[in-house]
Scaffold this active site. Structure first.
Site, short mmCIF file in Angstrom:
data_model
loop_
_atom_site.label_atom_id
_atom_site.label_comp_id
_atom_site.label_asym_id
_atom_site.label_seq_id
_atom_site.Cartn_x
_atom_site.Cartn_y
_atom_site.Cartn_z
N LYS A 37 -5.47 2.81 7.55
CA LYS A 37 -6.58 2.08 8.14
C LYS A 37 -6.24 0.59 8.23
O LYS A 37 -5.47 0.08 7.41
CB LYS A 37 -7.87 2.32 7.34
N ILE A 80 0.82 -1.20 0.00
CA ILE A 80 0.00 0.00 0.00
C ILE A 80 0.87 1.26 0.00
O ILE A 80 0.52 2.27 -0.62
CB ILE A 80 -0.99 0.01 1.19
N SER A 111 11.73 0.73 7.52
CA SER A 111 11.22 -0.56 7.09
C SER A 111 12.32 -1.61 7.23
O SER A 111 13.50 -1.30 7.01
CB SER A 111 10.75 -0.50 5.63
N ARG A 112 11.93 -2.82 7.56
CA ARG A 112 12.92 -3.89 7.65
C ARG A 112 13.30 -4.42 6.27
O ARG A 112 14.36 -4.99 6.09
CB ARG A 112 12.38 -5.04 8.51
N ASP A 143 -10.50 -6.31 6.62
CA ASP A 143 -9.52 -5.32 6.18
C ASP A 143 -10.07 -4.52 5.00
O ASP A 143 -10.03 -3.28 5.03
CB ASP A 143 -8.19 -5.99 5.83
#
Length: 310
Positions: A87, A11, A33-34, A165
């Site tokens: 969200k 996303i 971020s990993r 979701d």
């Protein structure tokens, strides 16, 4: 304003990164971020390190899955930065209330975003329904989980919401366009035998003026995807399709935007407004409906879900 993007997944890559790049309000100054990164943008793997190194970044947009989001959001608020939440805004209602309280105490902005509310025709649908007597409202939200959530195993774990979701997108529209609040009275949940969250749901709601309100969510849809809301009133029928991008009133069609078209730019416009005014936007009604459906829903075991061939 400089902004950091946390969680460089699908996303973020599909929506957040290009929208920030095209906005005159925002400068993507860092990512956390990993596994992911954005070319040309300073990348961190640790949230605390980013907050310490980049005191010039005023706003953090969190695109992580809901379960770890609370810790990242609270860390951000404690560092004196404004927070934007993909969200759903968290894994539980209580933690969302805690985040809002922390933001208010610190004098910071926090925004629980609902991108589907910003689909092209949602505002027009709200105006049209405002003075109408509602007889029924039906939601049909069916899509292919393999297409939209590839490799996202977290959605099948507790707190991942499963079919809710995407279903929460529909509920964010319903709670926006209806002049009266609704609540869940009954739910049937289809849960794959190897998952913790549902792949399908059928829900009935109480409407304070007696209208029949229901929703069907399904993540097993192949072919054309269905994102529709139909409201029957004493003065005609309104239908939102393509996730709110198109509206029909008694067969007369309005709107030609693609699904998701314009939604994320409007979210970032709203966040810029909130930060400039010191505002807070934490409407939790869509999440309340989902958690209530999960609380009282009757679970039915269905076939195990596997993303690829077995």
């Amino acid at each position: 304003m400089k902004i950091a993007l946390v969680g460089i997944g699908k996303i973020a890559v599909d929506q957040h990164v290009p929208v920030i790049a095209g906005s005159s309000d925002w400068d993507l100054a860092a990512t956390v971020s990993r596994h992911g990164a954005v070319e040309g943008v300073e990348a961190f793997t640790d949230m605390g390190a980013m907050l310490e190194a980049r005191s010039d970044i005023r706003v953090v947009s969190l695109c992580l899955p809901p379960v770890p989001r609370f810790d990242y959001a609270m860390q951000t608020l404690k560092a004196g930065r404004h927070v934007m939440l993909e969200k759903p805004p968290g894994a539980t209602i209580a933690e969302c209330h805690a985040l809002e309280a922390a933001a208010r105490e610190a004098g910071l902005s926090i925004y629980a975003t609902w991108h589907s509310r910003h689909a092209d025709m949602v505002a027009a649908a709200k105006v049209w329904l405002a003075e109408k007597v509602l007889r029924s409202l039906t939601v049909t939200w069916k899509e292919d989980v393999r297409r939209w959530h590839p490799g996202q195993a977290w959605i099948w774990e507790p707190g991942g919401l499963g079919v809710f979701d995407p279903g929460i997108n529909a509920l964010s529209i319903v709670t926006e366009i209806l002049p009266d609040d609704i609540h869940v009275t009954h739910a049937e949940l289809d849960v794959p035998e190897n998952c913790q969250t549902p792949i399908g749901a059928r829900i009935a709601f109480h409407h304070p003026k007696g209208a029949q309100v229901s929703a069907v969510f399904d993540w097993r849809q192949e072919g054309d995807q269905t994102w529709e809301i139909e409201a029957v009133t004493e003065a005609g029928t309104l239908k939102l399709s393509d996730g709110g991008a198109v509206m029909e009133v008694d067969g007369t069609r309005t709107g030609d935007a693609a699904p998701l078209g314009g939604e994320y730019p409007r979210l970032y416009d709203r966040m810029a407004q909130l930060v400039s005014k010191g505002g807070i936007d934490m409407d939790l009604r869509p999440m309340t409906l989902v958690t209530d459906a999960l609380a009282i829903g009757r679970r039915h075991a269905v076939a195990a879900f596997f993303e690829g061939p077995q």
